[in-house]
Design a protein around this motif. Structure first.
Motif, PDB file in Angstrom:
ATOM      1  N   PRO A   1       0.820  -1.214   0.000  1.00  0.00           N
ATOM      2  CA  PRO A   1       0.000   0.000   0.000  1.00  0.00           C
ATOM      3  C   PRO A   1       0.856   1.268   0.000  1.00  0.00           C
ATOM      4  O   PRO A   1       2.013   1.253   0.424  1.00  0.00           O
ATOM      5  N   PHE A   2       0.259   2.341  -0.461  1.00  0.00           N
ATOM      6  CA  PHE A   2       0.916   3.653  -0.453  1.00  0.00           C
ATOM      7  C   PHE A   2       0.698   4.244   0.938  1.00  0.00           C
ATOM      8  O   PHE A   2      -0.353   4.809   1.239  1.00  0.00           O
ATOM      9  N   HIS A   3       1.687   4.073   1.801  1.00  0.00           N
ATOM     10  CA  HIS A   3       1.605   4.527   3.196  1.00  0.00           C
ATOM     11  C   HIS A   3       2.904   5.264   3.525  1.00  0.00           C
ATOM     12  O   HIS A   3       3.988   4.789   3.172  1.00  0.00           O
ATOM     13  N   PRO A   4       2.828   6.406   4.203  1.00  0.00           N
ATOM     14  CA  PRO A   4       4.032   7.201   4.469  1.00  0.00           C
ATOM     15  C   PRO A   4       5.167   6.417   5.149  1.00  0.00           C
ATOM     16  O   PRO A   4       6.321   6.529   4.730  1.00  0.00           O
ATOM     17  N   ALA A   5       4.848   5.629   6.161  1.00  0.00           N
ATOM     18  CA  ALA A   5       5.899   4.867   6.855  1.00  0.00           C
ATOM     19  C   ALA A   5       6.548   3.861   5.916  1.00  0.00           C
ATOM     20  O   ALA A   5       7.774   3.663   5.942  1.00  0.00           O
ATOM     21  N   LEU A   6       5.751   3.240   5.093  1.00  0.00           N
ATOM     22  CA  LEU A   6       6.278   2.260   4.146  1.00  0.00           C
ATOM     23  C   LEU A   6       7.104   2.935   3.065  1.00  0.00           C
ATOM     24  O   LEU A   6       8.146   2.424   2.653  1.00  0.00           O
ATOM     25  N   LEU A   7       6.665   4.111   2.618  1.00  0.00           N
ATOM     26  CA  LEU A   7       7.442   4.854   1.614  1.00  0.00           C
ATOM     27  C   LEU A   7       8.820   5.237   2.149  1.00  0.00           C
ATOM     28  O   LEU A   7       9.820   5.099   1.455  1.00  0.00           O
ATOM     29  N   VAL A   8       8.852   5.709   3.387  1.00  0.00           N
ATOM     30  CA  VAL A   8      10.139   6.081   3.992  1.00  0.00           C
ATOM     31  C   VAL A   8      11.026   4.854   4.130  1.00  0.00           C
ATOM     32  O   VAL A   8      12.210   4.881   3.779  1.00  0.00           O
ATOM     33  N   PHE A   9      10.448   3.765   4.638  1.00  0.00           N
ATOM     34  CA  PHE A   9      11.215   2.529   4.800  1.00  0.00           C
ATOM     35  C   PHE A   9      11.738   2.045   3.449  1.00  0.00           C
ATOM     36  O   PHE A   9      12.913   1.686   3.310  1.00  0.00           O
ATOM     37  N   ALA A  10      10.868   2.045   2.433  1.00  0.00           N
ATOM     38  CA  ALA A  10      11.257   1.603   1.096  1.00  0.00           C
ATOM     39  C   ALA A  10      12.342   2.497   0.506  1.00  0.00           C
ATOM     40  O   ALA A  10      13.275   2.012  -0.134  1.00  0.00           O
ATOM     41  N   PHE A  11      12.221   3.782   0.735  1.00  0.00           N
ATOM     42  CA  PHE A  11      13.222   4.726   0.227  1.00  0.00           C
ATOM     43  C   PHE A  11      14.588   4.418   0.841  1.00  0.00           C
ATOM     44  O   PHE A  11      15.595   4.347   0.138  1.00  0.00           O
ATOM     45  N   VAL A  12      14.601   4.206   2.140  1.00  0.00           N
ATOM     46  CA  VAL A  12      15.865   3.918   2.846  1.00  0.00           C
ATOM     47  C   VAL A  12      16.446   2.583   2.396  1.00  0.00           C
ATOM     48  O   VAL A  12      17.641   2.480   2.108  1.00  0.00           O
ATOM     49  N   THR A  13      15.606   1.542   2.314  1.00  0.00           N
ATOM     50  CA  THR A  13      16.140   0.233   1.905  1.00  0.00           C
ATOM     51  C   THR A  13      16.623   0.265   0.459  1.00  0.00           C
ATOM     52  O   THR A  13      17.665  -0.318   0.143  1.00  0.00           O
ATOM     53  N   ASN A  14      15.901   0.965  -0.404  1.00  0.00           N
ATOM     54  CA  ASN A  14      16.317   1.067  -1.794  1.00  0.00           C
ATOM     55  C   ASN A  14      17.667   1.753  -1.910  1.00  0.00           C
ATOM     56  O   ASN A  14      18.567   1.282  -2.603  1.00  0.00           O
ATOM     57  N   ARG A  15      17.824   2.873  -1.228  1.00  0.00           N
ATOM     58  CA  ARG A  15      19.100   3.600  -1.293  1.00  0.00           C
ATOM     59  C   ARG A  15      20.226   2.783  -0.654  1.00  0.00           C
ATOM     60  O   ARG A  15      21.344   2.756  -1.155  1.00  0.00           O
ATOM     61  N   PHE A  16      19.912   2.100   0.452  1.00  0.00           N
ATOM     62  CA  PHE A  16      20.910   1.262   1.130  1.00  0.00           C
ATOM     63  C   PHE A  16      21.454   0.204   0.171  1.00  0.00           C
ATOM     64  O   PHE A  16      22.669   0.057   0.015  1.00  0.00           O
ATOM     65  N   PHE A  17      20.550  -0.531  -0.474  1.00  0.00           N
ATOM     66  CA  PHE A  17      20.998  -1.602  -1.364  1.00  0.00           C
ATOM     67  C   PHE A  17      21.650  -1.052  -2.632  1.00  0.00           C
ATOM     68  O   PHE A  17      22.573  -1.682  -3.171  1.00  0.00           O
ATOM     69  N   ASP A  18      21.217   0.098  -3.102  1.00  0.00           N
ATOM     70  CA  ASP A  18      21.848   0.678  -4.283  1.00  0.00           C
ATOM     71  C   ASP A  18      23.279   1.126  -3.973  1.00  0.00           C
ATOM     72  O   ASP A  18      24.172   0.970  -4.799  1.00  0.00           O
ATOM     73  N   ILE A  19      23.491   1.648  -2.790  1.00  0.00           N
ATOM     74  CA  ILE A  19      24.838   2.090  -2.403  1.00  0.00           C
ATOM     75  C   ILE A  19      25.723   0.897  -2.058  1.00  0.00           C
ATOM     76  O   ILE A  19      26.877   0.814  -2.474  1.00  0.00           O
ATOM     77  N   LEU A  20      25.174  -0.058  -1.298  1.00  0.00           N
ATOM     78  CA  LEU A  20      25.941  -1.244  -0.881  1.00  0.00           C
ATOM     79  C   LEU A  20      26.259  -2.166  -2.057  1.00  0.00           C
ATOM     80  O   LEU A  20      27.336  -2.748  -2.114  1.00  0.00           O
ATOM     81  N   LYS A  21      25.337  -2.308  -2.979  1.00  0.00           N
ATOM     82  CA  LYS A  21      25.461  -3.170  -4.154  1.00  0.00           C
ATOM     83  C   LYS A  21      25.856  -4.607  -3.805  1.00  0.00           C
ATOM     84  O   LYS A  21      26.891  -5.109  -4.238  1.00  0.00           O
ATOM     85  N   PRO A  22      24.999  -5.304  -3.025  1.00  0.00           N
ATOM     86  CA  PRO A  22      25.319  -6.704  -2.720  1.00  0.00           C
ATOM     87  C   PRO A  22      25.231  -7.548  -3.996  1.00  0.00           C
ATOM     88  O   PRO A  22      24.526  -7.180  -4.942  1.00  0.00           O
ATOM     89  N   PRO A  23      25.934  -8.681  -4.013  1.00  0.00           N
ATOM     90  CA  PRO A  23      25.899  -9.529  -5.206  1.00  0.00           C
ATOM     91  C   PRO A  23      24.463  -9.920  -5.549  1.00  0.00           C
ATOM     92  O   PRO A  23      23.668 -10.149  -4.648  1.00  0.00           O
TER      93      PRO A  23
END
Length: 168
Positions: A103-125
């Motif tokens: 769902p489009f929910h503010p808490a989920l958007l923030v969490f998704a934004f952080v996890t997306n940026r985390f994995f994009d920067i970390l670049k795990p295999p």
């Protein structure tokens, strides 16, 4: 005429459009964290998919990801640098992948934004290895991998934390 002026003079209208889209209407020129700033454009794209069934969200997110490849490829040709930091279409056009079925929910958007940026920067295999591919595909596919990792964590967060909160 300096190199920048020479490059601008040799760029046609289609390349200008590609650069405009690739830089997220200029967000990619941010002097700090251009990828993070550019990812902000992904939020309205996620909002736009909310009325779709899950399969429609998957098709929509796939189409955006595929659209990112030629846009990023064209901009890379203009900037003449592999995965130039000004190119942010790979960030914002793959961001909706991380929220498919949620769902489009503010808490989920923030969490998704952080996890997306985390994995994009970390670049795990295999993200780091995929980034080595040439052209627009190499620019986009590591962000797709980050979005898929993010999707897993976002669903866990929703199921284990947010769903109970929204039900009460």
């Amino acid at each position: 005429m300096n190199e920048t002026e020479a490059t601008r003079a040799s760029v046609g209208p289609m390349q200008r459009v590609a650069v405009f889209l690739a830089t997220g209407a200029g967000f990619g020129y941010s002097p700090v964290a251009s990828g993070t700033v550019g990812t902000l454009w992904g939020i309205p794209l996620v909002w736009a998919m909310q009325g779709f069934p899950v399969w429609g969200q998957a098709v929509y997110a796939t189409a955006l990801t595929l659209l990112a490849i030629p846009i990023c490829h064209a901009a890379e040709g203009v900037f003449r640098k592999k995965d130039d930091g000004r190119i942010v279409a790979d960030e914002y056009l793959t961001f909706p992948v991380g929220l498919i079925g949620l769902p489009f929910h503010p808490a989920l958007l923030v969490f998704a934004f952080v996890t997306n940026r985390f994995f994009d920067i970390l670049k795990p295999p295999p993200a780091a290895q995929l980034q080595r591919l040439r052209g627009g595909l190499g620019i986009v596919v590591d962000d797709l991998a980050a979005a898929l990792y993010s999707l897993i964590l976002n669903h866990l967060f929703y199921q284990l934390v947010l769903k109970a909160t929204l039900s009460s």
